[in-house]
Design a protein around this motif. Structure first.
Motif, PDB file in Angstrom:
ATOM      1  N   VAL A 120       0.839  -1.208   0.000  1.00  0.00           N
ATOM      2  CA  VAL A 120       0.000   0.000   0.000  1.00  0.00           C
ATOM      3  C   VAL A 120       0.867   1.248   0.000  1.00  0.00           C
ATOM      4  CG1 VAL A 120      -1.704   1.321   1.309  1.00  0.00           C
ATOM      5  CG2 VAL A 120      -1.924  -1.162   1.145  1.00  0.00           C
ATOM      6  N   LYS A 121       1.913   1.236   0.820  1.00  0.00           N
ATOM      7  CA  LYS A 121       2.804   2.406   0.932  1.00  0.00           C
ATOM      8  C   LYS A 121       3.478   2.707  -0.402  1.00  0.00           C
ATOM      9  CE  LYS A 121       6.201   4.440   4.095  1.00  0.00           C
ATOM     10  NZ  LYS A 121       7.075   5.050   3.095  1.00  0.00           N
ATOM     11  N   ALA A 122       3.828   1.679  -1.160  1.00  0.00           N
ATOM     12  CA  ALA A 122       4.464   1.903  -2.469  1.00  0.00           C
ATOM     13  C   ALA A 122       3.521   2.666  -3.400  1.00  0.00           C
ATOM     14  CB  ALA A 122       4.861   0.564  -3.084  1.00  0.00           C
ATOM     15  N   PHE A 123       2.243   2.360  -3.338  1.00  0.00           N
ATOM     16  CA  PHE A 123       1.268   3.070  -4.175  1.00  0.00           C
ATOM     17  C   PHE A 123       1.120   4.522  -3.739  1.00  0.00           C
ATOM     18  CE2 PHE A 123       0.201  -1.072  -5.742  1.00  0.00           C
ATOM     19  CZ  PHE A 123      -0.364  -0.856  -6.993  1.00  0.00           C
ATOM     20  N   THR A 124       1.043   4.769  -2.434  1.00  0.00           N
ATOM     21  CA  THR A 124       0.872   6.151  -1.973  1.00  0.00           C
ATOM     22  C   THR A 124       2.157   6.964  -2.175  1.00  0.00           C
ATOM     23  OG1 THR A 124       1.407   5.420   0.287  1.00  0.00           O
ATOM     24  CG2 THR A 124      -0.915   5.563  -0.302  1.00  0.00           C
ATOM     25  N   ASP A 125       3.309   6.353  -1.906  1.00  0.00           N
ATOM     26  CA  ASP A 125       4.575   7.086  -2.051  1.00  0.00           C
ATOM     27  C   ASP A 125       4.863   7.421  -3.522  1.00  0.00           C
ATOM     28  OD1 ASP A 125       4.883   6.910   0.647  1.00  0.00           O
ATOM     29  OD2 ASP A 125       6.564   5.499   0.624  1.00  0.00           O
ATOM     30  N   SER A 126       4.447   6.570  -4.434  1.00  0.00           N
ATOM     31  CA  SER A 126       4.682   6.818  -5.862  1.00  0.00           C
ATOM     32  C   SER A 126       3.713   7.844  -6.429  1.00  0.00           C
ATOM     33  CB  SER A 126       4.556   5.519  -6.652  1.00  0.00           C
ATOM     34  OG  SER A 126       3.208   5.057  -6.626  1.00  0.00           O
ATOM     35  N   GLY A 127       2.573   8.023  -5.750  1.00  0.00           N
ATOM     36  CA  GLY A 127       1.534   8.912  -6.270  1.00  0.00           C
ATOM     37  C   GLY A 127       0.598   8.223  -7.245  1.00  0.00           C
ATOM     38  N   ALA A 128       0.843   6.938  -7.535  1.00  0.00           N
ATOM     39  CA  ALA A 128      -0.007   6.215  -8.488  1.00  0.00           C
ATOM     40  C   ALA A 128      -1.421   6.042  -7.959  1.00  0.00           C
ATOM     41  CB  ALA A 128       0.604   4.853  -8.804  1.00  0.00           C
ATOM     42  N   ASP A 129      -1.569   6.079  -6.631  1.00  0.00           N
ATOM     43  CA  ASP A 129      -2.897   5.860  -6.039  1.00  0.00           C
ATOM     44  C   ASP A 129      -3.907   6.933  -6.434  1.00  0.00           C
ATOM     45  OD1 ASP A 129      -1.398   7.737  -4.523  1.00  0.00           O
ATOM     46  OD2 ASP A 129      -2.709   7.426  -2.793  1.00  0.00           O
ATOM     47  N   LYS A 130      -3.421   8.100  -6.845  1.00  0.00           N
ATOM     48  CA  LYS A 130      -4.361   9.182  -7.191  1.00  0.00           C
ATOM     49  C   LYS A 130      -5.165   8.857  -8.456  1.00  0.00           C
ATOM     50  CE  LYS A 130      -2.052  12.512 -10.218  1.00  0.00           C
ATOM     51  NZ  LYS A 130      -1.670  13.910 -10.400  1.00  0.00           N
ATOM     52  N   TYR A 131      -4.659   7.914  -9.265  1.00  0.00           N
ATOM     53  CA  TYR A 131      -5.363   7.518 -10.479  1.00  0.00           C
ATOM     54  C   TYR A 131      -6.220   6.260 -10.279  1.00  0.00           C
ATOM     55  CZ  TYR A 131      -2.412  10.741 -13.155  1.00  0.00           C
ATOM     56  OH  TYR A 131      -1.797  11.858 -13.655  1.00  0.00           O
ATOM     57  N   ALA A 132      -6.143   5.644  -9.113  1.00  0.00           N
ATOM     58  CA  ALA A 132      -6.749   4.320  -8.920  1.00  0.00           C
ATOM     59  C   ALA A 132      -8.270   4.375  -8.866  1.00  0.00           C
ATOM     60  CB  ALA A 132      -6.212   3.682  -7.650  1.00  0.00           C
ATOM     61  N   LEU A 133      -8.878   3.410  -9.535  1.00  0.00           N
ATOM     62  CA  LEU A 133     -10.321   3.210  -9.438  1.00  0.00           C
ATOM     63  C   LEU A 133     -10.617   2.633  -8.066  1.00  0.00           C
ATOM     64  CD1 LEU A 133     -13.059   3.152 -11.099  1.00  0.00           C
ATOM     65  CD2 LEU A 133     -12.546   0.729 -11.492  1.00  0.00           C
ATOM     66  N   MET A 134     -11.533   3.239  -7.351  1.00  0.00           N
ATOM     67  CA  MET A 134     -11.804   2.825  -5.978  1.00  0.00           C
ATOM     68  C   MET A 134     -12.816   1.685  -5.910  1.00  0.00           C
ATOM     69  SD  MET A 134      -9.790   4.604  -4.181  1.00  0.00           S
ATOM     70  CE  MET A 134      -8.783   6.076  -4.282  1.00  0.00           C
ATOM     71  N   GLY A 135     -12.320   0.481  -5.765  1.00  0.00           N
ATOM     72  CA  GLY A 135     -13.195  -0.671  -5.560  1.00  0.00           C
ATOM     73  C   GLY A 135     -13.824  -1.207  -6.821  1.00  0.00           C
ATOM     74  N   LYS A 136     -14.303  -2.434  -6.725  1.00  0.00           N
ATOM     75  CA  LYS A 136     -14.970  -3.073  -7.841  1.00  0.00           C
ATOM     76  C   LYS A 136     -16.358  -2.464  -8.038  1.00  0.00           C
ATOM     77  CE  LYS A 136     -16.940  -7.506  -9.269  1.00  0.00           C
ATOM     78  NZ  LYS A 136     -17.224  -8.896  -8.846  1.00  0.00           N
ATOM     79  N   PRO A 137     -16.633  -1.911  -9.204  1.00  0.00           N
ATOM     80  CA  PRO A 137     -17.949  -1.309  -9.438  1.00  0.00           C
ATOM     81  C   PRO A 137     -19.010  -2.383  -9.695  1.00  0.00           C
ATOM     82  CG  PRO A 137     -16.606  -1.124 -11.393  1.00  0.00           C
ATOM     83  CD  PRO A 137     -15.729  -1.748 -10.354  1.00  0.00           C
ATOM     84  N   LYS A 138     -20.265  -2.037  -9.481  1.00  0.00           N
ATOM     85  CA  LYS A 138     -21.349  -2.976  -9.766  1.00  0.00           C
ATOM     86  C   LYS A 138     -21.391  -3.296 -11.255  1.00  0.00           C
ATOM     87  CE  LYS A 138     -24.306  -1.730  -5.851  1.00  0.00           C
ATOM     88  NZ  LYS A 138     -25.636  -1.193  -5.419  1.00  0.00           N
ATOM     89  N   SER A 139     -21.143  -2.297 -12.054  1.00  0.00           N
ATOM     90  CA  SER A 139     -20.981  -2.503 -13.495  1.00  0.00           C
ATOM     91  C   SER A 139     -19.812  -1.638 -13.933  1.00  0.00           C
ATOM     92  CB  SER A 139     -22.254  -2.123 -14.253  1.00  0.00           C
ATOM     93  OG  SER A 139     -22.583  -0.764 -14.049  1.00  0.00           O
ATOM     94  N   TRP A 140     -19.007  -2.158 -14.842  1.00  0.00           N
ATOM     95  CA  TRP A 140     -17.795  -1.451 -15.241  1.00  0.00           C
ATOM     96  C   TRP A 140     -18.133  -0.197 -16.045  1.00  0.00           C
ATOM     97  CZ3 TRP A 140     -13.328  -2.508 -13.058  1.00  0.00           C
ATOM     98  CH2 TRP A 140     -13.121  -3.780 -12.510  1.00  0.00           C
ATOM     99  N   PRO A 141     -17.507   0.923 -15.715  1.00  0.00           N
ATOM    100  CA  PRO A 141     -17.742   2.156 -16.481  1.00  0.00           C
ATOM    101  C   PRO A 141     -17.084   2.077 -17.849  1.00  0.00           C
ATOM    102  CG  PRO A 141     -16.008   2.504 -14.867  1.00  0.00           C
ATOM    103  CD  PRO A 141     -16.540   1.114 -14.623  1.00  0.00           C
ATOM    104  N   THR A 142     -17.447   2.994 -18.721  1.00  0.00           N
ATOM    105  CA  THR A 142     -16.788   3.071 -20.027  1.00  0.00           C
ATOM    106  C   THR A 142     -15.398   3.667 -19.852  1.00  0.00           C
ATOM    107  OG1 THR A 142     -17.602   5.309 -20.476  1.00  0.00           O
ATOM    108  CG2 THR A 142     -19.011   3.461 -21.174  1.00  0.00           C
ATOM    109  N   LEU A 143     -14.554   3.452 -20.839  1.00  0.00           N
ATOM    110  CA  LEU A 143     -13.219   4.046 -20.785  1.00  0.00           C
ATOM    111  C   LEU A 143     -13.310   5.569 -20.721  1.00  0.00           C
ATOM    112  CD1 LEU A 143     -11.011   1.959 -23.262  1.00  0.00           C
ATOM    113  CD2 LEU A 143     -11.513   1.550 -20.854  1.00  0.00           C
ATOM    114  N   GLU A 144     -14.250   6.129 -21.468  1.00  0.00           N
ATOM    115  CA  GLU A 144     -14.401   7.589 -21.464  1.00  0.00           C
ATOM    116  C   GLU A 144     -14.770   8.099 -20.077  1.00  0.00           C
ATOM    117  OE1 GLU A 144     -16.315  11.061 -24.252  1.00  0.00           O
ATOM    118  OE2 GLU A 144     -17.326   9.110 -24.201  1.00  0.00           O
ATOM    119  N   LYS A 145     -15.659   7.393 -19.390  1.00  0.00           N
ATOM    120  CA  LYS A 145     -16.060   7.784 -18.043  1.00  0.00           C
ATOM    121  C   LYS A 145     -14.869   7.724 -17.091  1.00  0.00           C
ATOM    122  CE  LYS A 145     -18.745   8.347 -14.365  1.00  0.00           C
ATOM    123  NZ  LYS A 145     -19.181   9.706 -13.953  1.00  0.00           N
TER     124      LYS A 145
END
Length: 372
Positions: free
Chosen positions: A161-186
């Motif tokens: 977890v720390k590697a993701f926060t320290d790298s800053g990559a977490d700011k782009y992360a999708l939060m959790g499994k969605p009920k239905s996957w969004p479109t790429l545009e969304k």
């Protein structure tokens, strides 16, 4: 005399006002033309306009097995699974990265190694995530997926977890499994252009923000890897609620390195065939036997052979040598789960009034040129 002077002043004032209005109209015309250009420009998602309106799980992408395990193609000093590094992979269209996570020199460090750290030590998870984050910073219209691999890994969940926060990559992360996957545009519009799947349940459960998505209920990982001469198979047939299909498509061999014998060493031979028609055959065979879309084809040495053409076909996208009667869109039309071949919404056409305004601007520009 005074009346004549007044008329001259009035004419000058009118001329100055006319010049100001003329320049204002020219500026308006320029804005109209620029606006028309912006409206005509098509948005692209993962390098293709047609993919924008497709759901994340209705897109087929190339992913690289042990993405970090790079070796030199001409003078290899150690076994590896790829000839190019992560940044080059992303630039070349790879959209899935597989990271085999292990404990590094201390419990607070996470290393990427394949098959273990004595064979190919690919550096730290943090360093690779920094590369991914920098690439996402520069490529806002692309969605990238990371697979954290290794059931029972000795890597510390907290350190991952720390590697993701320290790298800053977490700011782009999708939060959790969605009920239905969004479109790429969304996803692109929301800035959630990084999807992270974790194979180990302890790693998946470690992140309180929820951006580590568990393989268990989401990813259907098919059989693999394969040995040379094996038949490309498509099991297991035990899908429950998984909505993402991952197909390992690479060959391993038994080999000795550093005095130890490994059963899953890379096999850098016959790549034109493995990463050519066999890739296409394997994908289509598994798509016919499973009830969800092929999302990731995991490969070694992605830059060898031709993976681009069959991947375009699987996405029902135009490819070199294609014609109007494209086999893949027609083949998949009968499948209710298949993506629509031309799913993206084209740029809205300019209205008649808009065309008239642009025509008037053209005439005005011509008049200005003659006036000069």
């Amino acid at each position: 005399m005074r009346a004549s002077s007044g008329r001259v002043s009035a004419r000058r004032g009118a001329g100055a006002l006319s010049a100001v209005l003329f320049r204002a109209m020219l500026a308006l015309c320029l804005l109209l033309q620029l606006s028309a250009g912006v409206r005509a420009a098509a948005k692209v998602c993962n390098q293709h306009e047609e993919l924008c309106s497709r759901a994340y799980n209705d897109v087929t992408s190339i992913s690289t097995h042990a993405s970090f395990a790079v070796t030199n193609q001409t003078k290899p000093t150690k076994p590896g699974t790829q000839f190019k590094g992560i940044n080059d992979q992303l630039n070349d269209g790879v959209r899935g990265l597989h990271f085999n996570i292990m404990q590094g020199s201390s419990a607070s460090q996470v290393s990427l190694c394949y098959p273990d750290c004595t064979v190919n030590d690919g550096g730290t998870l943090l360093d690779s995530l920094k590369v991914v984050k920098a690439w996402l910073d520069a490529n806002k219209n692309d969605v990238v997926t990371i697979f954290l691999e290794g059931v029972g890994t000795d890597a510390s969940p907290t350190a991952v977890v720390k590697a993701f926060t320290d790298s800053g990559a977490d700011k782009y992360a999708l939060m959790g499994k969605p009920k239905s996957w969004p479109t790429l545009e969304k996803m692109i519009d929301d800035g959630t252009t990084l999807v992270v799947f974790a194979e180990d349940p302890n790693i998946a459960a470690a992140n309180s923000k929820g951006y580590f998505i568990s393989y268990k209920d989401t990813v259907l990982k098919l059989d693999g890897p394969f040995k040379y001469g094996d038949e490309w198979t498509c099991g297991p047939w035990n899908r429950t609620s998984q909505s993402i299909m991952l197909i390992p498509h690479f060959i391993v061999q038994t080999a000795t390195y550093g005095g130890a014998t490994y059963n899953n060493m890379p096999y850098p031979f016959n790549l034109g065939t493995t990463n050519g028609y066999q890739y296409e055959f394997h994908a289509v065979s598994c798509r016919g036997g499973q009830s969800i879309w092929i999302n990731f084809m995991e490969v070694d040495f992605y830059d060898q052979g031709d993976l681009k053409t069959p991947t375009l076909k699987l996405n029902a996208l135009p490819y070199e040598g294609d014609n109007k009667k494209n086999f893949y869109p027609e083949f998949f039309d009968a499948d209710p789960e298949a993506p629509i071949a031309s799913a993206s919404t084209p740029a809205a056409p300019l209205s008649t009034a808009w065309h008239i305004a642009l025509g008037a601007c053209l005439l005005l520009s011509l008049f200005n040129a003659l006036r000069i």
